[in-house]
Scaffold this active site. Structure first.
Site, PDB file in Angstrom:
ATOM      1  N   SER A  93       9.310  -8.644 -12.664  1.00 35.95           N
ATOM      2  CA  SER A  93      10.181  -9.643 -12.039  1.00 35.95           C
ATOM      3  C   SER A  93       9.356 -10.554 -11.134  1.00 35.95           C
ATOM      4  O   SER A  93       8.437 -10.099 -10.453  1.00 35.95           O
ATOM      5  CB  SER A  93      11.248  -8.952 -11.180  1.00 35.95           C
ATOM      6  OG  SER A  93      11.910  -7.953 -11.915  1.00 35.95           O
ATOM      7  N   GLU A 135       6.328 -11.850  -1.884  1.00 37.82           N
ATOM      8  CA  GLU A 135       6.778 -11.620  -3.260  1.00 37.82           C
ATOM      9  C   GLU A 135       6.985 -10.142  -3.514  1.00 37.82           C
ATOM     10  O   GLU A 135       7.955  -9.733  -4.144  1.00 37.82           O
ATOM     11  CB  GLU A 135       5.758 -12.184  -4.262  1.00 37.82           C
ATOM     12  CG  GLU A 135       6.299 -12.361  -5.671  1.00 37.82           C
ATOM     13  CD  GLU A 135       6.287 -11.105  -6.521  1.00 37.82           C
ATOM     14  OE1 GLU A 135       7.027 -11.061  -7.509  1.00 37.82           O
ATOM     15  OE2 GLU A 135       5.555 -10.141  -6.197  1.00 37.82           O
ATOM     16  N   GLU A 136       6.065  -9.329  -3.020  1.00 40.51           N
ATOM     17  CA  GLU A 136       6.101  -7.892  -3.326  1.00 40.51           C
ATOM     18  C   GLU A 136       7.214  -7.151  -2.580  1.00 40.51           C
ATOM     19  O   GLU A 136       7.437  -5.972  -2.827  1.00 40.51           O
ATOM     20  CB  GLU A 136       4.744  -7.245  -3.005  1.00 40.51           C
ATOM     21  CG  GLU A 136       3.566  -7.819  -3.800  1.00 40.51           C
ATOM     22  CD  GLU A 136       3.612  -7.481  -5.290  1.00 40.51           C
ATOM     23  OE1 GLU A 136       4.628  -6.947  -5.765  1.00 40.51           O
ATOM     24  OE2 GLU A 136       2.612  -7.764  -5.972  1.00 40.51           O
ATOM     25  N   ASP A 185       0.971 -15.155 -12.805  1.00 37.17           N
ATOM     26  CA  ASP A 185       1.232 -13.894 -12.101  1.00 37.17           C
ATOM     27  C   ASP A 185       1.737 -12.863 -13.104  1.00 37.17           C
ATOM     28  O   ASP A 185       2.505 -11.974 -12.769  1.00 37.17           O
ATOM     29  CB  ASP A 185       2.260 -14.144 -10.980  1.00 37.17           C
ATOM     30  CG  ASP A 185       2.408 -12.954 -10.040  1.00 37.17           C
ATOM     31  OD1 ASP A 185       1.471 -12.139  -9.954  1.00 37.17           O
ATOM     32  OD2 ASP A 185       3.466 -12.840  -9.404  1.00 37.17           O
ATOM     33  N   HIS A 192      -0.305  -2.622  -8.798  1.00 35.35           N
ATOM     34  CA  HIS A 192       0.450  -1.735  -7.897  1.00 35.35           C
ATOM     35  C   HIS A 192      -0.113  -0.312  -7.888  1.00 35.35           C
ATOM     36  O   HIS A 192       0.478   0.569  -7.271  1.00 35.35           O
ATOM     37  CB  HIS A 192       1.945  -1.665  -8.266  1.00 35.35           C
ATOM     38  CG  HIS A 192       2.660  -2.979  -8.154  1.00 35.35           C
ATOM     39  ND1 HIS A 192       4.025  -3.081  -8.102  1.00 35.35           N
ATOM     40  CD2 HIS A 192       2.207  -4.251  -8.080  1.00 35.35           C
ATOM     41  CE1 HIS A 192       4.388  -4.357  -8.006  1.00 35.35           C
ATOM     42  NE2 HIS A 192       3.288  -5.089  -8.002  1.00 35.35           N
ATOM     43  N   HIS A 211       1.351 -15.813  -5.071  1.00 37.48           N
ATOM     44  CA  HIS A 211       1.585 -15.072  -3.824  1.00 37.48           C
ATOM     45  C   HIS A 211       0.295 -14.458  -3.295  1.00 37.48           C
ATOM     46  O   HIS A 211      -0.547 -14.003  -4.062  1.00 37.48           O
ATOM     47  CB  HIS A 211       2.699 -14.030  -3.959  1.00 37.48           C
ATOM     48  CG  HIS A 211       2.487 -12.942  -4.968  1.00 37.48           C
ATOM     49  ND1 HIS A 211       1.932 -11.726  -4.641  1.00 37.48           N
ATOM     50  CD2 HIS A 211       2.774 -12.862  -6.293  1.00 37.48           C
ATOM     51  CE1 HIS A 211       1.897 -10.947  -5.706  1.00 37.48           C
ATOM     52  NE2 HIS A 211       2.396 -11.620  -6.739  1.00 37.48           N
ATOM     53  N   ASP A 245       0.400 -12.052  -0.867  1.00 35.05           N
ATOM     54  CA  ASP A 245       0.627 -10.676  -0.397  1.00 35.05           C
ATOM     55  C   ASP A 245       0.332  -9.688  -1.516  1.00 35.05           C
ATOM     56  O   ASP A 245       0.337 -10.039  -2.697  1.00 35.05           O
ATOM     57  CB  ASP A 245       2.057 -10.487   0.131  1.00 35.05           C
ATOM     58  CG  ASP A 245       3.130 -10.624  -0.953  1.00 35.05           C
ATOM     59  OD1 ASP A 245       3.004 -11.511  -1.818  1.00 35.05           O
ATOM     60  OD2 ASP A 245       4.102  -9.838  -0.932  1.00 35.05           O
ATOM     61  N   THR A 276      14.673  26.969   5.798  1.00 35.05           N
ATOM     62  CA  THR A 276      15.953  27.182   5.128  1.00 35.05           C
ATOM     63  C   THR A 276      17.028  26.340   5.788  1.00 35.05           C
ATOM     64  O   THR A 276      17.563  26.696   6.827  1.00 35.05           O
ATOM     65  CB  THR A 276      16.323  28.670   5.183  1.00 35.05           C
ATOM     66  OG1 THR A 276      16.073  29.135   6.514  1.00 35.05           O
ATOM     67  CG2 THR A 276      15.488  29.481   4.209  1.00 35.05           C
TER      68      THR A 276
HETATM   69  N1  BES Z   1       3.305 -10.164 -10.719  1.00 37.75           N
HETATM   70  C1  BES Z   1       4.282  -9.142 -10.632  1.00 37.75           C
HETATM   71  C2  BES Z   1       5.311  -9.173 -11.728  1.00 37.75           C
HETATM   72  C3  BES Z   1       4.766  -9.158 -13.132  1.00 37.75           C
HETATM   73  C4  BES Z   1       3.603  -8.474 -13.453  1.00 37.75           C
HETATM   74  C5  BES Z   1       5.458  -9.807 -14.098  1.00 37.75           C
HETATM   75  C6  BES Z   1       3.126  -8.471 -14.755  1.00 37.75           C
HETATM   76  C7  BES Z   1       5.003  -9.786 -15.393  1.00 37.75           C
HETATM   77  C8  BES Z   1       3.824  -9.132 -15.723  1.00 37.75           C
HETATM   78  C9  BES Z   1       4.981  -9.253  -9.283  1.00 37.75           C
HETATM   79  O1  BES Z   1       4.060  -9.346  -8.229  1.00 37.75           O
HETATM   80  C10 BES Z   1       5.789  -8.034  -9.005  1.00 37.75           C
HETATM   81  O2  BES Z   1       5.241  -6.974  -8.904  1.00 37.75           O
HETATM   82  N2  BES Z   1       7.072  -8.220  -8.828  1.00 37.75           N
HETATM   83  C11 BES Z   1       7.944  -7.220  -8.335  1.00 37.75           C
HETATM   84  C12 BES Z   1       9.129  -7.975  -7.810  1.00 37.75           C
HETATM   85  C13 BES Z   1      10.013  -7.256  -6.888  1.00 37.75           C
HETATM   86  C14 BES Z   1       9.335  -6.633  -5.730  1.00 37.75           C
HETATM   87  C15 BES Z   1      11.111  -8.196  -6.429  1.00 37.75           C
HETATM   88  C16 BES Z   1       8.337  -6.276  -9.439  1.00 37.75           C
HETATM   89  O3  BES Z   1       8.405  -6.678 -10.619  1.00 37.75           O
HETATM   90  O4  BES Z   1       8.569  -5.117  -9.151  1.00 37.75           O
HETATM   91 MN    MN Z   2       2.613 -10.750  -8.677  1.00 37.27          MN
HETATM   92 MN    MN Z   3       3.322  -7.269  -7.851  1.00 38.13          MN
END
Ligand code: BES
Ligand code: MN
Ligand code: MN
Length: 459
Positions: free
Chosen positions: A400, A153-154, A180, A428, A86, A88, A316
């Protein structure tokens, strides 16, 4: 004839420059004002696929941010690999905690710091560059490849799920490859065998018809913020167990072999608490190890509670409405739709008197578990072992990646999750980074994986 590694070495400086160019594009998918940057990042990814020698390269426009697609199908009789990544990235706040600006990639100690460095621009570019270097070294690729890159994706965007569901023929492949995820530790080649799923929701609470003076009405009027907090507090007990009836009904226990394999992985819980979590204690269900709590147990979390007065100073007021962002991470075999309706029933039955709570769905993803006996997964493990020179570990991750479930459901293929991130990459969060060594080792690992897959068919 120059070898793959000669070529990859030669191309190193340009590959890094292109990584930095990619990282300069602030392609934050959740913020509407970054829509032009999303378009630029999609175009950049498209150009990279072209440079790598892929064909039929195109942007796929639709309801959301564009998908990028390219393929090379010149390896007759060889397997086909579907690669995914991804372009993004997440928002950058809190901005004041970054040591260098998030979209000015800066190298310190062999790590490039920028939003999206590890998640996922650095990793998806490593895979594109593996293809480019393979093409330059051999004039062709060892397998057929299809490459799909998304920009939502995010944010749990729907575009890719519906594209996969309606383009089964075009995307048909023997296995998928996704970079990823993260390695278990530096220099420890890792296959991620499981991803958690999720149900992301918004809980909207309403009390009185309008905000009320908390002196004139306090003692008689329902408070939407407090009512929502009371309801949320009923969802989970102090030991971390979710109290929504039926929540755990479909949770599948990991096999004893898998649990035993986790016990063999060296793990220092106190060091993990200090260096990776940065908290005074770890929380979660008692009776389960950290690996189990992260990979094999579901969660229930609150992400934010807007509502009422939050400005400086005092006002208040008894708020008439409040909202909460709430998500559950799911594990096999929990069903996202079923969990959503359990949440809705629970909210309806347990909201305090005078407060109505509506649970709205934002997005879902199912949990996935890789078939570790599939040849694509064992080949991935072997490629990693060869390139990194040590044994590959298999771990589940708590994160995820929704499309992995779509690949399984609609294309019937497993995904090799060969991630090159590191546990301290700060995904993140402020000061996200990616190791440049892992960028280049990732290129080599992906190339070796494709080479081994290409050879397997010949014997
Ligand atoms: N790449 C990550 C997920 C990830 C990171 C999996 C490290 C395993 C190890 C992905 O970009 C992500 O942040 N996914 C989101 C998905 C959601 C927004 C549907 C997540 O896991 O919060
Ligand atoms: Mn990712
Ligand atoms: Mn991510």
């Amino acid at each position: 004839m120059p070898s793959f590694s000669d070529i990859a070495n030669l191309l190193r400086p340009r590959f890094e420059d292109e990584l930095f160019d990619f990282l300069r594009i602030p392609s934050i998918s959740t913020l509407p004002e970054h829509k032009p940057d999303i378009a630029r990042a999609a175009e950049f990814a498209k150009q990279q696929l072209l440079v790598a020698g892929l064909e039929a390269v195109e942007l796929i426009e639709g309801s959301g941010h564009p998908l990028v697609y390219g393929e090379w199908l010149g390896a007759a009789g060889k397997p086909t690999v579907l690669l995914y990544g991804h372009y993004d990235v997440q928002p950058v706040d809190p901005l004041d905690q970054w040591d260098s600006p998030p979209f000015e990639p800066t190298v310190r100690d062999g790590q490039v710091y920028a939003r999206g460095a590890s998640d996922d621009k650095g990793q998806v570019l490593a895979n594109i560059k593996a293809l480019e270097a393979l093409r330059q070294a051999h004039g062709e690729l060892p397998v057929n490849v299809k490459f799909l890159i998304e920009g939502e994706e995010e944010v749990g965007g729907e575009m890719i799920a519906s594209y996969v569901a309606t383009n089964k023929e075009r995307l048909a492949a023997d296995a998928a490859l996704v970079s990823d995820t993260a390695m278990y530790a530096a220099e420890t080649p890792t296959i991620c065998t499981g991803l958690r799923g999720m149900v992301y929701t918004e809980w909207l609470a309403t009390g009185a018809e309008r905000d009320l003076h908390s002196g004139l009405f306090g003692g008689v009027a329902p408070n939407a913020v407090f009512g929502l907090v009371e309801l949320l507090a009923k969802c989970k007990d102090a030991s971390g167990r979710v109290l929504i009836p039926g929540f755990y009904d479909r949770v599948r226990e990991p096999s004893s072999a898998e649990k035993a394999s986790w016990e063999r992985i060296p793990f220092d819980e106190d060091k993990y608490r200090r260096t990776e979590v940065g908290a005074s204690t770890l929380t979660g269900e008692s009776g389960y190890s950290v690996f189990e709590r992260l990979g094999a147990r579901p969660t229930f979390e609150v992400h934010g509670i807007p509502g009422g007065f939050t400005g400086p100073g005092a006002k208040t007021v008894i708020p008439a409405s409040a909202a909460a962002k709430v998500s559950a991470r799911l594990v096999p075999d929990q069903d996202p739709e079923e969990i959503l309706s359990l949440m809705q029933d629970f909210a309806a039955a347990n909201a305090p008197a005078g407060i109505e709570v509506e649970v709205r769905l934002i997005h879902t993803a199912p949990a996935t578990l890789a078939p570790t006996d599939h040849p694509a997964i064992s080949t991935a493990a072997r490629a990693l072992e060869e390139v990194w020179g040590s044994e590959t570990v298999f771990i589940r991750s708590g994160g995820s990646i929704p499309v992995v479930g779509d690949f399984q459901e609609h294309l019937g293929i497993p995904t090799a999750l060969m991630g090159y991130g590191l546990p301290d990459d700060a995904l993140h969060a402020p000061n996200e980074k990616f190791s440049l060594r892992n960028f280049h080792m990732g290129i080599a690992s992906t190339a070796r994986f494709l080479e081994l897959l290409g050879q397997a068919e010949r014997n």
